[in-house]
Design a protein around this motif. Structure first.
Motif, PDB file in Angstrom:
ATOM      1  N   SER A 179      14.216 -44.221  17.136  1.00 26.56           N
ATOM      2  CA  SER A 179      14.829 -44.991  18.280  1.00 26.56           C
ATOM      3  C   SER A 179      13.910 -45.432  19.163  1.00 26.56           C
ATOM      4  CB  SER A 179      16.054 -44.158  18.767  1.00 26.56           C
ATOM      5  OG  SER A 179      15.627 -43.180  19.611  1.00 26.56           O
ATOM      6  N   ASP A 180      14.240 -46.334  20.203  1.00 25.24           N
ATOM      7  CA  ASP A 180      13.336 -46.677  21.357  1.00 25.24           C
ATOM      8  C   ASP A 180      13.654 -45.438  22.342  1.00 25.24           C
ATOM      9  OD1 ASP A 180      12.458 -49.185  20.388  1.00 25.24           O
ATOM     10  OD2 ASP A 180      14.199 -50.177  21.236  1.00 25.24           O
ATOM     11  N   LYS A 181      12.647 -45.346  23.026  1.00 26.96           N
ATOM     12  CA  LYS A 181      12.713 -44.334  23.915  1.00 26.96           C
ATOM     13  C   LYS A 181      13.761 -44.569  25.143  1.00 26.96           C
ATOM     14  CE  LYS A 181       8.869 -45.544  26.926  1.00 26.96           C
ATOM     15  NZ  LYS A 181       7.558 -45.336  27.737  1.00 26.96           N
ATOM     16  N   THR A 182      14.401 -43.438  25.685  1.00 28.41           N
ATOM     17  CA  THR A 182      15.486 -43.883  26.652  1.00 28.41           C
ATOM     18  C   THR A 182      15.308 -42.822  27.643  1.00 28.41           C
ATOM     19  OG1 THR A 182      17.659 -44.282  26.951  1.00 28.41           O
ATOM     20  CG2 THR A 182      17.058 -42.240  25.181  1.00 28.41           C
ATOM     21  N   VAL A 183      15.735 -43.050  28.962  1.00 30.05           N
ATOM     22  CA  VAL A 183      15.853 -42.084  29.893  1.00 30.05           C
ATOM     23  C   VAL A 183      17.061 -41.203  29.712  1.00 30.05           C
ATOM     24  CG1 VAL A 183      15.769 -41.887  32.567  1.00 30.05           C
ATOM     25  CG2 VAL A 183      14.620 -43.683  31.380  1.00 30.05           C
ATOM     26  N   LEU A 184      16.828 -39.653  29.831  1.00 29.14           N
ATOM     27  CA  LEU A 184      17.895 -38.910  29.773  1.00 29.14           C
ATOM     28  C   LEU A 184      18.154 -38.420  31.193  1.00 29.14           C
ATOM     29  CD1 LEU A 184      16.923 -36.600  26.649  1.00 29.14           C
ATOM     30  CD2 LEU A 184      18.488 -38.862  26.891  1.00 29.14           C
ATOM     31  N   ASP A 185      19.485 -38.812  31.984  1.00 33.10           N
ATOM     32  CA  ASP A 185      19.466 -38.445  33.438  1.00 33.10           C
ATOM     33  C   ASP A 185      20.224 -37.418  33.435  1.00 33.10           C
ATOM     34  OD1 ASP A 185      19.954 -38.144  36.144  1.00 33.10           O
ATOM     35  OD2 ASP A 185      20.654 -40.238  36.267  1.00 33.10           O
ATOM     36  N   MET A 186      19.729 -35.837  33.743  1.00 33.32           N
ATOM     37  CA  MET A 186      20.233 -34.840  33.677  1.00 33.32           C
ATOM     38  C   MET A 186      20.643 -34.393  35.003  1.00 33.32           C
ATOM     39  SD  MET A 186      17.817 -32.733  31.038  1.00 33.32           S
ATOM     40  CE  MET A 186      16.250 -33.530  31.735  1.00 33.32           C
ATOM     41  N   ARG A 187      21.730 -34.872  35.521  1.00 33.00           N
ATOM     42  CA  ARG A 187      22.310 -34.994  37.004  1.00 33.00           C
ATOM     43  C   ARG A 187      22.589 -33.324  37.264  1.00 33.00           C
ATOM     44  NH1 ARG A 187      23.395 -39.975  38.876  1.00 33.00           N
ATOM     45  NH2 ARG A 187      23.724 -41.536  37.104  1.00 33.00           N
ATOM     46  N   SER A 188      23.091 -32.534  36.449  1.00 30.98           N
ATOM     47  CA  SER A 188      23.242 -31.228  36.928  1.00 30.98           C
ATOM     48  C   SER A 188      22.091 -30.382  37.060  1.00 30.98           C
ATOM     49  CB  SER A 188      23.938 -30.596  35.923  1.00 30.98           C
ATOM     50  OG  SER A 188      23.185 -30.370  34.389  1.00 30.98           O
ATOM     51  N   MET A 189      20.868 -30.840  36.715  1.00 28.63           N
ATOM     52  CA  MET A 189      19.600 -29.985  36.796  1.00 28.63           C
ATOM     53  C   MET A 189      18.942 -30.972  37.858  1.00 28.63           C
ATOM     54  SD  MET A 189      18.690 -29.071  33.060  1.00 28.63           S
ATOM     55  CE  MET A 189      17.125 -28.497  33.459  1.00 28.63           C
ATOM     56  N   ASP A 190      19.241 -32.155  38.502  1.00 28.86           N
ATOM     57  CA  ASP A 190      18.570 -32.977  39.220  1.00 28.86           C
ATOM     58  C   ASP A 190      17.471 -33.308  38.820  1.00 28.86           C
ATOM     59  OD1 ASP A 190      18.289 -34.470  41.452  1.00 28.86           O
ATOM     60  OD2 ASP A 190      17.327 -32.907  42.721  1.00 28.86           O
ATOM     61  N   SER A 191      17.369 -33.837  37.531  1.00 21.06           N
ATOM     62  CA  SER A 191      15.719 -34.289  36.727  1.00 21.06           C
ATOM     63  C   SER A 191      16.215 -35.284  35.844  1.00 21.06           C
ATOM     64  CB  SER A 191      15.366 -33.112  36.209  1.00 21.06           C
ATOM     65  OG  SER A 191      15.873 -32.669  35.098  1.00 21.06           O
ATOM     66  N   LYS A 192      15.209 -35.865  35.441  1.00 26.85           N
ATOM     67  CA  LYS A 192      15.265 -37.070  34.432  1.00 26.85           C
ATOM     68  C   LYS A 192      14.122 -36.553  33.337  1.00 26.85           C
ATOM     69  CE  LYS A 192      16.770 -40.708  36.993  1.00 26.85           C
ATOM     70  NZ  LYS A 192      16.828 -40.122  38.294  1.00 26.85           N
ATOM     71  N   SER A 193      14.621 -37.069  32.088  1.00 29.12           N
ATOM     72  CA  SER A 193      13.281 -36.816  30.878  1.00 29.12           C
ATOM     73  C   SER A 193      13.672 -38.064  29.961  1.00 29.12           C
ATOM     74  CB  SER A 193      13.903 -35.600  30.239  1.00 29.12           C
ATOM     75  OG  SER A 193      13.253 -35.516  29.040  1.00 29.12           O
ATOM     76  N   ASN A 194      12.515 -38.425  29.396  1.00 31.57           N
ATOM     77  CA  ASN A 194      12.309 -39.369  28.472  1.00 31.57           C
ATOM     78  C   ASN A 194      12.853 -38.716  27.030  1.00 31.57           C
ATOM     79  OD1 ASN A 194      11.343 -41.864  29.671  1.00 31.57           O
ATOM     80  ND2 ASN A 194       9.683 -40.711  30.136  1.00 31.57           N
TER      81      ASN A 194
END
Length: 271
Positions: free
Chosen positions: A180-195
């Protein structure tokens, strides 16, 4: 219904006017990539004279054109939230300033100039600037996780996560492997983002390390994620359910006692 028809008419009008006069409005840069939170400036030069007004639009996938600013020839700037549009009629130049860019700002931005040759004004479209906003990944720690089917050794899913935004996921793999194409994982509970990116295949010899070998260190690949363990983590806790039922029973009993006491008190007062 009328609103949708009006929107379609406007889009068709803008399209045909762009075809007729696209060479008189130029934008720079053609593409721009910034990190989330950074400011950026888009430029527009035009030769339309006399100009009636200047407009900035954002073209979102699936939404068409979204108006950001419309400036008459007597105005020199206009703000709209984080967007600030300016125009210098003498220099025939306009800019669009975007403050604290966000991931949803990723889109094509188009400068449009209208002349004063008719009541509506002929519209001249710019070439557009493609803006890409990358997530600001803090302290990236790339890793690959493997999800295996316990009933079949040939079925695997690979999760590539926590990699830097500048990393491109390679598509140079066998045709039977899907990535798959890379996407942004928005982990709001941890106040961080990840690819994140995933790959899977049902072919023999499929190996997660071979798929993402150019981009990641395999700190977690030695501990594959078993599907059975994931299912167990969502199983019902019988002890917890029994405790919840006990609490509910006590609450019902307490309500009955309180109601009985209230009824007896009312009967005493009435007598």
């Amino acid at each position: 219904m009328e609103k949708h028809l009006s929107a379609c008419w406007v889009i068709l009008w803008l399209y045909f006017q762009w075809v007729a006069g696209k060479t008189q409005v130029e934008q720079s840069p053609q593409s721009l990539t910034v990190l989330e939170g950074e400011n950026c400036v888009l430029h527009c030069n035009y030769t339309v004279s006399p100009a009636n007004n200047l407009r900035w639009y954002r073209r979102d996938t699936g939404r068409g054109l979204v108006s950001l600013a419309v400036m008459a020839y007597t105005e020199n700037k206009k703000s709209n939230g984080r967007y600030l549009a300016t125009v210098n009629t003498n220099a025939q130049h306009s800019t669009l300033h975007i403050t604290a860019s966000q991931l949803e700002d990723t889109a094509s931005y188009i400068c449009v100039v209208a002349d004063r040759g008719s009541s509506l004004g002929k519209l001249y479209f710019g070439t557009g600037t493609q803006l890409t906003v990358l997530p600001d990944i803090q302290d990236p720690k790339p890793a690959v996780y493997e999800l295996r089917d316990p009933k079949s050794k040939n079925s695997s899913i690979c999760l590539f996560t926590d990699f830097d935004s500048q990393v491109n996921v390679s598509k140079d793999v066998a045709s039977e492997v899907f990535i798959s194409d890379k996407t942004v994982l928005d982990m709001r509970s941890m106040d961080s983002k990840s690819n994140g990116a995933i790959a899977w295949s049902d072919q023999n010899g499929f190996n997660c390390q071979d798929v993402f070998k150019e981009n990641a260190s395999y700190t977690s690949s030695d501990i594959p994620c078993d599907a059975k363990l994931i299912e167990k983590s969502f199983e019902t806790d019988m002890n917890l359910n029994f405790q919840n039922l006990s609490v509910m029973g006590l609450r019902i009993l307490l309500l009955k006692v309180a109601g009985f006491n209230l009824l007896m008190t009312l009967r005493l007062w009435s007598s």
